[in-house]
Design a protein around this motif. Structure first.
Motif: not given
Ligand code: NAD
Length: 702
Positions: A210-223
């Motif tokens: 879950a933490a890995l996926c949250d971090a990935a989503r957070a990175r993507l949301e800045t795109a």
């Protein structure tokens, strides 16, 4: 398409062939499925090896079947994958070359995988705004872990087999043919003494999922622009922590939803538009082309040097001609500098650089180049200089040589007329930097012979460019539309917007760079010379004088340290300029305009519909053969957002009636040049009949 079935030491070897990339067409799926059944029912066999013919596994779905009933016909890819995974006999995928998309999803369901060291594996579906929809998001994390799966699926980029050698994805990575390795594995105790291990049965034991996926989503949301597919892919990967069938259902739902998003529609349109661009009426893939063994480039300035590098990269030996020794030396230094830069960045080896440079033959003599198969002229943008060059080329070039001009604005028909062989002449309009930019406008002259056009398309392919055919007109497709776009950007500033506000609005729409930043990058003198020419040529030519005033201040853009912006921290950091703010205020006062608030939607619609309206005229005049060619020009040469599919596709999506309504509204704004907003007859016709640009196919003009 063919399926080869043979038996080797009690192993069924199923090899499928469907050139060029072994796409998983319906016939291939059905063939593999039948071969699997045959192997199951033969009691003498102990294992099955699945492999692609021709040195590669599979590039994935067969794009020729996209959107047709065959793509969904039984057995579907998901059914075939199920058949492989539930096979009672162990299935080993032998992977060479490319293994992408559905091809990798198929291999993920095999019980073992052996790959050659140079194989490349990937799931590129996000590039079409989708996610792997046949279990890829569920099986890949089970085999490589969530972190690598996120990297691979979110980027869509292929990974070399050697990079995956330590994961459960690849049982063996071998040098050479993976089939031999697969057969060896089939005979080993590892395979023969246990039931086939199924990827679906692996438990994704990853406490930090879950933490890995949250971090990935957070990175993507800045795109910017924010695209749905990578985010949904991460959601699906997270679902790989659930029981397999539950995760698979989540993946399926997300896939079907993504199919309907405008972003995926835009990306898929862009993908197919690029492939359609090289297709020209009357020119078949087997059309005769002239040889392309040796080239010559005339002029070694900005463009000539870039074009030379592009040819050298394709392994084409060339003569480089300049007017004098100093210019030639400068051009050679430019070319060497470009290669040295690549060596420094580790993108090119020293020996490869030397090999490419050895293909270069500098000369000051036209007589030296007579045997070249194709000549590309990139001298000063002056009709008189071009005239002299083409007269010289006509004198020295062997019969049948293709004579191309890289002119941006001059009439290709006039240039062809300087020779006694106008049918051999055409435009090859490269974009700067010519060795980097993918777009190549191929300008078809009135007399250009079909095989010359076919040769130009073949050259485009050899240079790994996207070639789009344009008829002859001022600015061809791309720059003609760009002129309309920038003209409205300047009017918007006169009316009250700031350059920053306009750039921000366009960048949130998704363009790579707003119009004012582009102007500063290219140099304000480029558009200044166009305006000066227009004013001299066209009585009553209307255009803002604000950019002229900017030039008068010596603010020509990044090259002079400032243009619409200041650049205190280097070229990538534009900062609002107090001088420009002052200039705009006094300019508005001078022309008697009181500034008004302009919202983002007006900015975006005015600029994008300026492109669309001009694009409609270009289409109607037959300068472009189809709307998708115009989209390709804008996507590959002008930073238009791929997820919007190009200006013409975007307009079709908005609805042409709505576009026309806005165009008519803009025509009522007396400041924005009402005549400019006269809707093109094609736009009016289509809007009124509920039509789309995508339905229009024109015969080419020249
Ligand atoms: P440039 O001024 O950088 O280079 C022109 C070169 O041509 C100079 O090195 C000059 O010495 C040489 N030259 C002039 N007369 C010559 C002759 N008779 N024989 C041999 N060489 C001669 O110009 P550029 O920006 O490279 O533009 C070249 C052409 O490409 C122009 O037609 C231009 O419109 C077109 N173009 C430019 C761009 C761009 O972004 N710069 C983009 C697309 C097309």
């Amino acid at each position: 398409m063919s399926i080869d079935y043979r038996v080797d030491r009690a192993v069924a070897v199923i090899s499928f062939a469907n050139p060029p990339v072994n796409g998983l067409s319906h016939a291939v799926r059905a063939g593999i499925s039948a071969a699997l059944d045959r192997a199951q029912t033969d009691p003498s066999l102990r294992a099955i090896v699945l492999t692609g013919a021709g040195g590669l596994f599979s590039g994935g779905a067969d794009i020729r079947e996209f959107g047709t009933p065959a793509s969904m016909a039984d057995p579907t890819l998901r059914q075939l994958i199920d058949l492989v995974e539930t096979s009672a006999k162990p299935v080993i995928a032998a992977i060479a070359g490319t293994c992408l998309g559905g091809g990798l999803e198929l291999a993920l369901a095999a019980h073992y995988r052996v790959a050659s060291a140079d194989a490349k594996l990937g799931l590129p579906e996000v590039k079409l705004g989708l996610l792997p929809g046949a279990g890829g998001t569920q099986r890949l994390p089970r085999l490589v872990g969530a972190e690598t799966a996120i990297d691979m699926i979110v980027s869509g980029d292929p990974v070399p087999a050697t990079g995956l050698a330590n994961t459960a994805l690849l049982d063996y990575v071998v040098n050479g043919d993976p089939l031999a390795g697969a057969l060896e594995l089939a005979a080993s105790a590892e395979v023969t003494t246990r039931p086939p291990p199924r990827t679906r049965d692996i438990l994704l034991d990853q406490p930090n999922l879950a933490a890995l996926c949250d971090a990935a989503r957070a990175r993507l949301e800045t795109a910017r622009p924010l695209l749905p597919a990578p985010l949904r892919a991460v959601d699906a990967i997270e679902a790989a922590g659930k029981p397999f069938d539950e995760g698979l259902a989540i993946e399926r739902r997300a896939f079907l939803e993504l199919m309907e998003t405008p972003e995926s529609k835009g990306l898929r349109h862009a993908f197919f538009a690029e492939r359609a661009a090289g297709k020209v009426d009357g020119i078949t893939p087997s059309a005769p082309v002239r040889p392309l063994d040796q080239a010559a480039v005339i002029g070694a300035g900005t463009m000539g040097a870039g074009i030379a590098v592009s040819l050298l990269n394709a392994g084409i030996p060339l003569w480089l001609v300049e007017a004098d020794q100093a210019a030639l030396d400068q051009g050679l230094a430019r070319i060497a500098g470009s290669y040295d830069g690549q060596v420094k960045k580790g993108k090119l080896s020293v020996s490869e650089r030397d090999h490419r440079l050895a293909l270069l033959r500098p000369t000051l003599s036209y007589d030296a180049i007579g045997q070249a198969d194709v000549v590309i002229e990139a001298v000063f943008e002056s009709m008189e200089v071009k005239r002299q060059v083409f007269i010289a080329l006509d004198r020295v070039m062997k019969p049948g040589a293709v004579l191309a001009t890289n002119t941006s604005t001059l009439d290709v028909n006039t240039i062809a007329g300087f020779t006694r062989r106008p049918s051999d002449v055409l435009g090859l309009h490269f974009f700067s930097p010519a060795n980097v930019m993918r777009l190549l406008e191929v300008v078809r002259g009135r007399a250009t012979a079909p095989d010359v056009l076919a040769t130009a398309l073949a050259l485009g392919k050899a240079l790994r460019k996207v070639a789009v055919i344009s008829g002859v007109c001022d600015g061809f497709i791309g720059n003609r539309m760009l002129e309309a776009y920038t003209k409205q950007a300047w009017y918007l500033v006169e009316e009250g917007a700031t350059p920053q506000q306009i750039d921000r609005a366009m960048e949130s729409f998704g363009v790579a760079m707003g119009p004012f930043r582009v102007g500063d990058l290219v140099g304000q003198d480029v558009s200044l010379s166009i305006r000066q020419r227009r004013r001299a040529e066209r009585l009553g030519y209307l255009c803002s004088t604000l950019p002229d005033k900017l030039c008068q201040l010596g603010r020509l853009g990044q090259k002079t340290g400032g243009g619409w912006y200041d650049y205190p921290e280097g070229p990538r950091r534009p900062a609002p300029s107090a001088v420009v703010e002052q200039l705009i205020t006094s300019h508005r006062a001078e022309i008697g305009v009181s500034p008004r608030q302009i919202d983002e939607s007006e900015i975006v619609d005015r600029l994008v519909y300026a492109l669309v309206n001009e694009g409609a005229r270009i289409l109607e005049e037959g300068i472009a053969a189809r709307a998708s060619d115009i989209d390709v020009v804008y996507l590959t040469g002008y930073g238009f957002p791929p997820a919007r599919g190009g200006p013409m596709f975007h307009a079709d999506q908005v609805g042409l009636d709505q576009v026309l309504r806005r165009v008519r509204e803009f025509a009522r704004n007396l400041h924005g040049d009402p005549a400019f907003w006269t809707p093109g007859p094609l736009l009016e016709r289509l809007a009124e009949s509920g039509g789309r640009f995508s339905e229009v196919s024109q015969s080419p003009a020249s």
